[in-house]
Write a protein that holds these residues in place. Structure first.
Motif, PDB file in Angstrom:
ATOM      1  N   UNK A  19       0.426  -1.157  -0.254  1.00  0.00           N
ATOM      2  CA  UNK A  19       0.182   0.175   0.249  1.00  0.00           C
ATOM      3  C   UNK A  19       1.182   1.486   0.312  1.00  0.00           C
ATOM      4  N   UNK A  20       2.099   1.163   0.674  1.00  0.00           N
ATOM      5  CA  UNK A  20       2.706   2.152   0.493  1.00  0.00           C
ATOM      6  C   UNK A  20       3.514   2.446  -0.958  1.00  0.00           C
ATOM      7  N   UNK A  21       3.740   1.401  -1.879  1.00  0.00           N
ATOM      8  CA  UNK A  21       4.321   1.861  -3.159  1.00  0.00           C
ATOM      9  C   UNK A  21       3.321   2.102  -3.472  1.00  0.00           C
ATOM     10  N   UNK A  22       2.991   3.343  -4.298  1.00  0.00           N
ATOM     11  CA  UNK A  22       2.313   4.246  -5.458  1.00  0.00           C
ATOM     12  C   UNK A  22       3.043   3.953  -6.766  1.00  0.00           C
ATOM     13  N   UNK A  23       2.082   3.633  -7.793  1.00  0.00           N
ATOM     14  CA  UNK A  23       2.356   3.009  -8.970  1.00  0.00           C
ATOM     15  C   UNK A  23       3.474   4.110  -9.921  1.00  0.00           C
ATOM     16  N   UNK A  24       4.057   4.078 -10.277  1.00  0.00           N
ATOM     17  CA  UNK A  24       4.493   5.370 -11.324  1.00  0.00           C
ATOM     18  C   UNK A  24       4.378   5.007 -12.199  1.00  0.00           C
ATOM     19  N   UNK A  25       4.266   6.132 -13.000  1.00  0.00           N
ATOM     20  CA  UNK A  25       3.978   6.741 -14.556  1.00  0.00           C
ATOM     21  C   UNK A  25       4.651   7.075 -15.189  1.00  0.00           C
ATOM     22  N   UNK A  26       5.280   6.894 -16.343  1.00  0.00           N
ATOM     23  CA  UNK A  26       5.826   6.800 -18.088  1.00  0.00           C
ATOM     24  C   UNK A  26       5.283   7.904 -18.536  1.00  0.00           C
ATOM     25  N   UNK A  27       6.164   8.550 -19.495  1.00  0.00           N
ATOM     26  CA  UNK A  27       6.169   9.536 -20.459  1.00  0.00           C
ATOM     27  C   UNK A  27       5.193   8.273 -21.345  1.00  0.00           C
ATOM     28  N   UNK A  28       4.518   8.939 -21.927  1.00  0.00           N
ATOM     29  CA  UNK A  28       3.320   8.145 -22.908  1.00  0.00           C
ATOM     30  C   UNK A  28       2.293   7.349 -22.796  1.00  0.00           C
ATOM     31  N   UNK A  29       2.187   7.169 -20.814  1.00  0.00           N
ATOM     32  CA  UNK A  29       0.922   6.570 -20.304  1.00  0.00           C
ATOM     33  C   UNK A  29      -0.205   7.654 -20.337  1.00  0.00           C
ATOM     34  N   UNK A  30      -0.989   7.043 -21.412  1.00  0.00           N
ATOM     35  CA  UNK A  30      -2.459   8.014 -21.318  1.00  0.00           C
ATOM     36  C   UNK A  30      -2.757   7.202 -19.842  1.00  0.00           C
ATOM     37  N   UNK A  31      -3.428   8.754 -19.354  1.00  0.00           N
ATOM     38  CA  UNK A  31      -4.040   8.571 -17.715  1.00  0.00           C
ATOM     39  C   UNK A  31      -5.572   9.234 -17.501  1.00  0.00           C
ATOM     40  N   UNK A  32      -6.027   8.873 -16.132  1.00  0.00           N
ATOM     41  CA  UNK A  32      -7.135   9.620 -15.857  1.00  0.00           C
ATOM     42  C   UNK A  32      -6.530  10.904 -14.479  1.00  0.00           C
ATOM     43  N   UNK A  33      -6.731  11.519 -15.313  1.00  0.00           N
ATOM     44  CA  UNK A  33      -7.029  12.886 -14.341  1.00  0.00           C
ATOM     45  C   UNK A  33      -7.801  13.974 -13.601  1.00  0.00           C
ATOM     46  N   UNK A  34      -7.435  14.001 -12.547  1.00  0.00           N
ATOM     47  CA  UNK A  34      -8.580  14.873 -11.746  1.00  0.00           C
ATOM     48  C   UNK A  34      -8.369  16.649 -12.384  1.00  0.00           C
ATOM     49  N   UNK A  35      -9.325  16.946 -13.328  1.00  0.00           N
ATOM     50  CA  UNK A  35      -9.156  18.506 -13.925  1.00  0.00           C
ATOM     51  C   UNK A  35     -10.024  18.999 -13.226  1.00  0.00           C
ATOM     52  N   UNK A  36      -9.637  20.136 -12.898  1.00  0.00           N
ATOM     53  CA  UNK A  36     -11.570  21.144 -11.378  1.00  0.00           C
ATOM     54  C   UNK A  36     -12.372  20.418 -11.409  1.00  0.00           C
ATOM     55  N   UNK A  37     -12.837  19.176 -10.485  1.00  0.00           N
ATOM     56  CA  UNK A  37     -12.962  18.722 -10.334  1.00  0.00           C
ATOM     57  C   UNK A  37     -13.763  17.003 -11.186  1.00  0.00           C
ATOM     58  N   UNK A  38     -13.597  17.232 -12.130  1.00  0.00           N
ATOM     59  CA  UNK A  38     -13.657  16.202 -12.418  1.00  0.00           C
ATOM     60  C   UNK A  38     -12.839  15.220 -13.187  1.00  0.00           C
ATOM     61  N   UNK A  39     -13.051  13.555 -14.189  1.00  0.00           N
ATOM     62  CA  UNK A  39     -11.906  13.310 -14.596  1.00  0.00           C
ATOM     63  C   UNK A  39     -11.557  13.032 -15.863  1.00  0.00           C
ATOM     64  N   UNK A  40     -10.432  13.999 -16.614  1.00  0.00           N
ATOM     65  CA  UNK A  40     -10.358  14.156 -17.858  1.00  0.00           C
ATOM     66  C   UNK A  40      -9.042  12.868 -18.720  1.00  0.00           C
ATOM     67  N   UNK A  41      -9.004  12.180 -19.151  1.00  0.00           N
ATOM     68  CA  UNK A  41      -7.913  11.195 -19.800  1.00  0.00           C
ATOM     69  C   UNK A  41      -6.696  12.192 -20.032  1.00  0.00           C
ATOM     70  N   UNK A  42      -5.465  12.548 -20.440  1.00  0.00           N
ATOM     71  CA  UNK A  42      -4.544  13.026 -20.767  1.00  0.00           C
ATOM     72  C   UNK A  42      -3.561  11.666 -20.675  1.00  0.00           C
ATOM     73  N   UNK A  43      -2.677  12.817 -21.829  1.00  0.00           N
ATOM     74  CA  UNK A  43      -1.522  12.102 -21.332  1.00  0.00           C
ATOM     75  C   UNK A  43      -0.468  12.584 -21.627  1.00  0.00           C
ATOM     76  N   UNK A  44       0.710  11.519 -20.493  1.00  0.00           N
ATOM     77  CA  UNK A  44       2.028  12.181 -19.695  1.00  0.00           C
ATOM     78  C   UNK A  44       3.277  12.256 -21.312  1.00  0.00           C
ATOM     79  N   UNK A  45       3.433  14.148 -20.993  1.00  0.00           N
ATOM     80  CA  UNK A  45       4.254  14.605 -21.762  1.00  0.00           C
ATOM     81  C   UNK A  45       6.091  13.981 -21.521  1.00  0.00           C
ATOM     82  N   UNK A  46       5.951  14.139 -19.311  1.00  0.00           N
ATOM     83  CA  UNK A  46       6.826  14.336 -19.325  1.00  0.00           C
ATOM     84  C   UNK A  46       7.265  14.296 -17.712  1.00  0.00           C
ATOM     85  N   UNK A  47       8.230  13.028 -17.122  1.00  0.00           N
ATOM     86  CA  UNK A  47       8.105  13.111 -15.795  1.00  0.00           C
ATOM     87  C   UNK A  47       9.290  14.568 -15.510  1.00  0.00           C
ATOM     88  N   UNK A  48       8.649  15.266 -14.506  1.00  0.00           N
ATOM     89  CA  UNK A  48       9.287  16.300 -14.045  1.00  0.00           C
ATOM     90  C   UNK A  48       9.938  15.973 -12.398  1.00  0.00           C
TER      91      UNK A  48
END
Length: 154
Positions: A19-48
């Protein structure tokens, strides 16, 4: 000295560790992101950083790209995802663009989808000559945002 560990104690320890381990995402992954209170599909462009990612919200111009924390990522997006309505800040900008855009909400058009033309209806204006469209005869999971280069008048 030997210590005995019960099965339930071992299971609890394993659960807490995983449970303490959180998934690491990678550049190019298509993810669901909370944006302004709703969940939208997005693509990871960069791991900052290990906990922050720059994303592009699917169907939205780069002006809306954002660096998001891992807690805003709800998981991997699989298949066609129904997009919620654009956030209020996007709608406000779209209202400005609507004054000069070629097409208006409700206009019927033909849209190029992978080399074939399909009949669609403009359902929203999301920016300067950027439109949310619904393909006639198809479910909302096929709705998408397109620019002028893919649209022909009907």
């Amino acid at each position: 000295m030997t210590m005995k560990v019960s099965g339930s104690a071992l299971l609890l320890c394993l659960t807490l560790t995983l449970g303490a381990c959180k998934r690491q995402y990678a550049v190019g992954d298509r993810v669901l992101v909370d944006w302004e209170g709703s969940v939208y599909p997005a693509k990871i462009l960069e791991a900052v950083s290990p906990t922050k990612y720059k994303v592009n919200f699917e169907g939205y111009d780069a002006v809306w790209d954002e660096v998001v924390s891992r807690d805003r990522i709800r998981g991997i997006a699989e298949g066609n995802v129904v997009h919620p309505e654009p956030p209020p800040k996007v709608r406000a900008k779209a209202l400005q663009a609507a004054q000069t855009n070629l097409y208006k909400v409700g206009d019927r058009v033909r849209v190029d989808f992978h080399g074939q033309m399909y009949t669609a209806v403009i359902t929203a204006i999301v920016g300067q000559e950027r439109y949310r469209i619904h393909y006639e005869g198809y479910g909302p999971e096929w709705d998408e945002t397109v620019g002028l280069s893919r649209i022909q008048p009907k």
